[in-house]
Design a protein around this motif. Structure first.
Motif, PDB file in Angstrom:
ATOM      1  N   TYR A   1      97.656 -10.378  72.919  1.00 16.26           N
ATOM      2  CA  TYR A   1      98.913 -10.605  73.639  1.00 16.26           C
ATOM      3  C   TYR A   1     100.109 -10.358  72.718  1.00 16.26           C
ATOM      4  O   TYR A   1     101.133  -9.825  73.125  1.00 16.26           O
TER       5      TYR A   1
ATOM      6  N   THR B   1      91.207 -17.402  66.011  1.00 15.64           N
ATOM      7  CA  THR B   1      92.119 -18.454  66.483  1.00 15.64           C
ATOM      8  C   THR B   1      91.329 -19.556  67.204  1.00 15.64           C
ATOM      9  O   THR B   1      91.525 -20.751  66.950  1.00 15.64           O
TER      10      THR B   1
ATOM     11  N   THR C   1      91.574 -16.794  81.043  1.00 14.86           N
ATOM     12  CA  THR C   1      90.360 -16.049  80.667  1.00 14.86           C
ATOM     13  C   THR C   1      90.691 -14.848  79.780  1.00 14.86           C
ATOM     14  O   THR C   1      90.056 -13.800  79.869  1.00 14.86           O
TER      15      THR C   1
ATOM     16  N   GLY D   1      91.590 -13.254  75.726  1.00 15.90           N
ATOM     17  CA  GLY D   1      90.760 -13.124  74.534  1.00 15.90           C
ATOM     18  C   GLY D   1      90.465 -14.446  73.857  1.00 15.90           C
ATOM     19  O   GLY D   1      89.300 -14.789  73.602  1.00 15.90           O
ATOM     20  N   VAL D   2      91.493 -15.233  73.555  1.00 17.86           N
ATOM     21  CA  VAL D   2      91.298 -16.511  72.857  1.00 17.86           C
ATOM     22  C   VAL D   2      90.419 -17.430  73.714  1.00 17.86           C
ATOM     23  O   VAL D   2      89.497 -18.089  73.219  1.00 17.86           O
TER      24      VAL D   2
ATOM     25  N   SER E   1      91.482 -20.749  85.558  1.00 21.37           N
ATOM     26  CA  SER E   1      91.894 -19.344  85.715  1.00 21.37           C
ATOM     27  C   SER E   1      92.707 -19.235  86.998  1.00 21.37           C
ATOM     28  O   SER E   1      92.620 -20.100  87.874  1.00 21.37           O
ATOM     29  N   SER E   2      93.470 -18.139  87.099  1.00 24.16           N
ATOM     30  CA  SER E   2      94.195 -17.873  88.345  1.00 24.16           C
ATOM     31  C   SER E   2      93.310 -17.140  89.346  1.00 24.16           C
ATOM     32  O   SER E   2      93.734 -16.875  90.472  1.00 24.16           O
TER      33      SER E   2
ATOM     34  N   LYS F   1      87.258 -14.340  88.189  1.00 28.42           N
ATOM     35  CA  LYS F   1      87.148 -14.567  86.742  1.00 28.42           C
ATOM     36  C   LYS F   1      86.460 -15.908  86.456  1.00 28.42           C
ATOM     37  O   LYS F   1      85.723 -16.040  85.478  1.00 28.42           O
TER      38      LYS F   1
ATOM     39  N   TYR G   1      93.851 -22.587  88.660  1.00 31.98           N
ATOM     40  CA  TYR G   1      95.152 -23.250  88.434  1.00 31.98           C
ATOM     41  C   TYR G   1      96.237 -22.770  89.398  1.00 31.98           C
ATOM     42  O   TYR G   1      97.325 -23.323  89.419  1.00 31.98           O
TER      43      TYR G   1
ATOM     44  N   ILE H   1      98.672 -23.010  70.631  1.00 34.81           N
ATOM     45  CA  ILE H   1      98.345 -21.639  70.237  1.00 34.81           C
ATOM     46  C   ILE H   1      99.306 -20.616  70.831  1.00 34.81           C
ATOM     47  O   ILE H   1      99.824 -19.751  70.127  1.00 34.81           O
TER      48      ILE H   1
ATOM     49  N   ALA I   1     101.994 -19.006  74.325  1.00 36.58           N
ATOM     50  CA  ALA I   1     103.188 -19.250  75.129  1.00 36.58           C
ATOM     51  C   ALA I   1     103.140 -18.389  76.392  1.00 36.58           C
ATOM     52  O   ALA I   1     104.116 -17.760  76.769  1.00 36.58           O
ATOM     53  N   LEU I   2     101.972 -18.374  77.042  1.00 42.19           N
ATOM     54  CA  LEU I   2     101.791 -17.493  78.194  1.00 42.19           C
ATOM     55  C   LEU I   2     102.517 -17.975  79.447  1.00 42.19           C
ATOM     56  O   LEU I   2     102.837 -17.188  80.327  1.00 42.19           O
ATOM     57  N   ALA I   3     102.770 -19.287  79.531  1.00 49.78           N
ATOM     58  CA  ALA I   3     103.194 -19.864  80.805  1.00 49.78           C
ATOM     59  C   ALA I   3     104.706 -19.999  80.948  1.00 49.78           C
ATOM     60  O   ALA I   3     105.182 -20.617  81.894  1.00 49.78           O
TER      61      ALA I   3
ATOM     62  N   ILE J   1      98.162 -23.927  65.524  1.00 56.09           N
ATOM     63  CA  ILE J   1      97.114 -23.047  64.985  1.00 56.09           C
ATOM     64  C   ILE J   1      97.712 -21.655  64.814  1.00 56.09           C
ATOM     65  O   ILE J   1      98.336 -21.122  65.753  1.00 56.09           O
TER      66      ILE J   1
ATOM     67  N   VAL K   1      96.163 -18.225  63.829  1.00 54.37           N
ATOM     68  CA  VAL K   1      94.959 -17.418  63.569  1.00 54.37           C
ATOM     69  C   VAL K   1      94.044 -18.187  62.592  1.00 54.37           C
ATOM     70  O   VAL K   1      93.511 -19.227  62.983  1.00 54.37           O
TER      71      VAL K   1
ATOM     72  N   HIS L   1      92.777  -8.011  82.730  1.00 57.92           N
ATOM     73  CA  HIS L   1      91.576  -8.030  81.899  1.00 57.92           C
ATOM     74  C   HIS L   1      90.894  -9.405  81.895  1.00 57.92           C
ATOM     75  O   HIS L   1      91.493 -10.425  82.230  1.00 57.92           O
TER      76      HIS L   1
HETATM   77  N1  LIG Z   1      98.793 -19.003  67.407  1.00 60.90           N
HETATM   78  C1  LIG Z   1      98.006 -17.968  67.170  1.00 60.90           C
HETATM   79  O1  LIG Z   1      97.555 -17.751  66.055  1.00 60.90           O
HETATM   80  C2  LIG Z   1      97.645 -17.082  68.303  1.00 60.90           C
HETATM   81  C3  LIG Z   1      96.552 -16.201  68.169  1.00 60.90           C
HETATM   82  C4  LIG Z   1      96.172 -15.467  69.290  1.00 60.90           C
HETATM   83  C5  LIG Z   1      96.889 -15.579  70.463  1.00 60.90           C
HETATM   84  N2  LIG Z   1      97.961 -16.397  70.524  1.00 60.90           N
HETATM   85  C6  LIG Z   1      98.714 -16.584  71.763  1.00 60.90           C
HETATM   86  O2  LIG Z   1      97.808 -17.172  72.688  1.00 60.90           O
HETATM   87  C7  LIG Z   1      98.073 -16.685  73.991  1.00 60.90           C
HETATM   88  C8  LIG Z   1      96.802 -16.008  74.509  1.00 60.90           C
HETATM   89  O3  LIG Z   1      96.556 -14.839  73.753  1.00 60.90           O
HETATM   90  P1  LIG Z   1      95.444 -13.812  74.220  1.00 60.90           P
HETATM   91  O4  LIG Z   1      95.493 -12.660  73.258  1.00 60.90           O
HETATM   92  O5  LIG Z   1      94.156 -14.514  74.446  1.00 60.90           O
HETATM   93  O6  LIG Z   1      96.064 -13.370  75.608  1.00 60.90           O
HETATM   94  P2  LIG Z   1      95.475 -12.515  76.772  1.00 60.90           P
HETATM   95  O7  LIG Z   1      94.123 -11.990  76.433  1.00 60.90           O
HETATM   96  O8  LIG Z   1      96.514 -11.536  77.185  1.00 60.90           O
HETATM   97  O9  LIG Z   1      95.289 -13.635  77.923  1.00 60.90           O
HETATM   98  C9  LIG Z   1      95.961 -13.557  79.109  1.00 60.90           C
HETATM   99  C10 LIG Z   1      95.349 -14.544  80.103  1.00 60.90           C
HETATM  100  O10 LIG Z   1      95.917 -15.829  79.939  1.00 60.90           O
HETATM  101  C11 LIG Z   1      95.896 -16.518  81.174  1.00 60.90           C
HETATM  102  N3  LIG Z   1      97.174 -17.115  81.533  1.00 60.90           N
HETATM  103  C12 LIG Z   1      98.359 -16.521  81.752  1.00 60.90           C
HETATM  104  N4  LIG Z   1      99.282 -17.419  82.163  1.00 60.90           N
HETATM  105  C13 LIG Z   1      98.655 -18.604  82.202  1.00 60.90           C
HETATM  106  C14 LIG Z   1      99.041 -19.916  82.580  1.00 60.90           C
HETATM  107  N5  LIG Z   1     100.266 -20.178  83.014  1.00 60.90           N
HETATM  108  N6  LIG Z   1      98.124 -20.905  82.489  1.00 60.90           N
HETATM  109  C15 LIG Z   1      96.879 -20.658  82.064  1.00 60.90           C
HETATM  110  N7  LIG Z   1      96.435 -19.419  81.719  1.00 60.90           N
HETATM  111  C16 LIG Z   1      97.326 -18.419  81.787  1.00 60.90           C
HETATM  112  C17 LIG Z   1      95.497 -15.494  82.231  1.00 60.90           C
HETATM  113  O11 LIG Z   1      94.151 -15.795  82.598  1.00 60.90           O
HETATM  114  P3  LIG Z   1      93.670 -15.694  84.121  1.00 60.90           P
HETATM  115  O12 LIG Z   1      93.878 -14.244  84.494  1.00 60.90           O
HETATM  116  O13 LIG Z   1      92.271 -16.122  84.073  1.00 60.90           O
HETATM  117  O14 LIG Z   1      94.555 -16.628  84.906  1.00 60.90           O
HETATM  118  C18 LIG Z   1      95.632 -14.177  81.514  1.00 60.90           C
HETATM  119  O15 LIG Z   1      94.695 -13.227  81.976  1.00 60.90           O
HETATM  120  C19 LIG Z   1      99.293 -15.764  73.847  1.00 60.90           C
HETATM  121  O16 LIG Z   1     100.466 -16.491  74.095  1.00 60.90           O
HETATM  122  C20 LIG Z   1      99.226 -15.317  72.400  1.00 60.90           C
HETATM  123  O17 LIG Z   1     100.468 -14.918  71.895  1.00 60.90           O
HETATM  124  C21 LIG Z   1      98.359 -17.146  69.475  1.00 60.90           C
END
Ligand SMILES: NC(=O)c1ccc[n+]([C@@H]2O[C@H](COP(=O)([O-])OP(=O)(O)OC[C@H]3O[C@@H](n4cnc5c(N)ncnc54)[C@H](OP(=O)(O)O)[C@@H]3O)[C@@H](O)[C@H]2O)c1
Length: 335
Positions: free
Chosen positions: A42, A147, A169, A171-172, A191-192, A196, A211, A258, A260-262, A282, A284, A327
């Motif tokens: 993300y 992570t 759902t 990557g993390v 999940s939405s 999934k 959700y 971790i 800030a998706l929401a 956290i 990484v 995805h």
């Molecule tokens: N702090 C760190 O070190 C670190 C490391 C990695 C990632 N991150 C952060 O963690 C987040 C996830 O990263 P990622 O790479 O796993 O992202 P990603 O693969 O793009 O995950 C996106 C998924 O998150 C879910 N999502 C979106 N909005 C949501 C909400 N309001 N409530 C619950 N789930 C929601 C959706 O799942 P559904 O389609 O199933 O609804 C969406 O498909 C990002 O904000 C990223 O920047 C931080």
């Protein structure tokens, strides 16, 4: 060599394929890796939109790559030509607490990343990959998997019988589910999408909550735990979901902050002390954690959840696919 470059932070328009960039040469303590696959996070969407600072343009994007070592510099002792390796997100966080300048040495952000035919890495910025994984699979590990591992295993010390809530759902989240099940925990997964949810159910998630149709998923978790709440929450939503996570966690439970998706939101901090919640940031993880994680992945034969593999010429389609949250798990680019 061919390399994708972020030349301007104008989204996909600023992402350009350079057909003739100079191949890197290894200096003291460095290795050159022929990158065979890279994976999107993300964060990479934010990089092309200028959400992070840069030291220079153009920069090669993406932190997560896997391939074979093709050259080693003087003083390299841990790798030889032909070794299969993955990059580490932070090139200089080998172990212990995260250093203050970690982000300055993060691949595909402040320094050149791996979306190229060859990448220059510090010897301390690579790890051997688990033997049973393909390059495409190994490329998914450096950011998302580590992570989730850092949160639940290194920091959270998860154990059999614990309860975990995992949001979404991506990557993390998918790696979080796999590591939680590896350690014998009970997983609430949200999940939405019902489709999934079926997929995480087939991977072992124990309780499934949509959700969108159950926006009060926190209350549902409390109901299903007879008011107790869960021990661990993998918090990828950020401000927009934190209040609900604080409601769904048990007294003295841990929320790993971790993502800030929401979008925006606000929290009442009183619950943090009233429930003695551990809110743990956290970022990484270190190379040492990565090596620990790889041992567990190899021992358990864990296979990452890959949604789709795109070609090197289809990089923009891969970014668009991930941006639209179509995805499940990881989006990969074969090189
Ligand atoms: N702090 C760190 O070190 C670190 C490391 C990695 C990632 N991150 C952060 O963690 C987040 C996830 O990263 P990622 O790479 O796993 O992202 P990603 O693969 O793009 O995950 C996106 C998924 O998150 C879910 N999502 C979106 N909005 C949501 C909400 N309001 N409530 C619950 N789930 C929601 C959706 O799942 P559904 O389609 O199933 O609804 C969406 O498909 C990002 O904000 C990223 O920047 C931080």
């Amino acid at each position: 060599m061919k390399a994708w470059e972020v030349r301007e932070t104008t989204g996909l328009d600023g992402l350009v394929l350079n057909p003739d960039r100079a191949e890197p040469k290894p200096g003291q303590g460095q290795i050159v890796v022929q990158i065979r696959a890279a994976a999107l996070n993300y964060r990479d969407q934010g990089v092309i939109k200028g959400a992070y600072g840069y030291t220079k343009f153009p920069v090669i994007p993406l932190s997560d790559g896997a391939g074979a070592v093709v050259a080693i510099g003087p003083g390299v002792t841990q790798f030889k030509v032909g070794d299969r390796v993955a990059s580490t997100f932070f090139q200089r966080w080998t172990g212990g607490h995260i250093p203050a300048d970690a982000s300055k040495n993060s691949l595909g952000g402040m320094i050149d990343g791996v979306l190229a035919e060859y990448a220059l890495l510090n010897e301390t910025g690579a790890v051997h990959t688990p033997g049973h994984l393909s390059f495409e699979e190994a490329a998914t590990l450096p950011c998302a998997a580590l992570t989730a591992w850092n949160a639940l295993v290194t920091t959270g010390q998860i154990k059999a019988g614990d309860t975990v809530a995992i949001l979404g759902t991506g990557g993390v989240a998918c790696f979080g589910l796999q590591f939680a099940k590896m350690h014998g925990a009970f997983v609430f997964h949200t999940s939405s999408s019902d489709e999934k949810l079926e997929r995480v159910g087939s991977m072992g998630a124990d309780a499934l909550i949509n959700y969108k149709t159950t926006p009060d998923w926190d209350k549902e978790i409390l109901k299903q735990t007879e008011g107790a709440g869960v021990d661990h929450i993998l918090e990828v939503g950020g401000a927009g979901t934190l209040e609900k996570s604080m409601n769904a966690v048990r007294q003295g439970g841990s929320i790993y902050v971790i993502g800030a998706l929401a979008g925006p939101g606000s929290i009442n901090p009183r619950a943090i002390n009233r429930k003695s919640i551990c809110l743990q940031g956290i970022h990484v993880g270190s190379r040492e954690m990565f090596a620990d994680m790889n041992r567990a992945i190899a021992l358990h034969g864990l296979k990452p959840a890959i949604d789709q593999v795109f070609g090197f010429d289809d990089v923009k389609a891969a970014y668009a696919h991930q941006q639209d949250a179509k995805h499940f798990g990881k989006t990969v680019i074969a090189i």
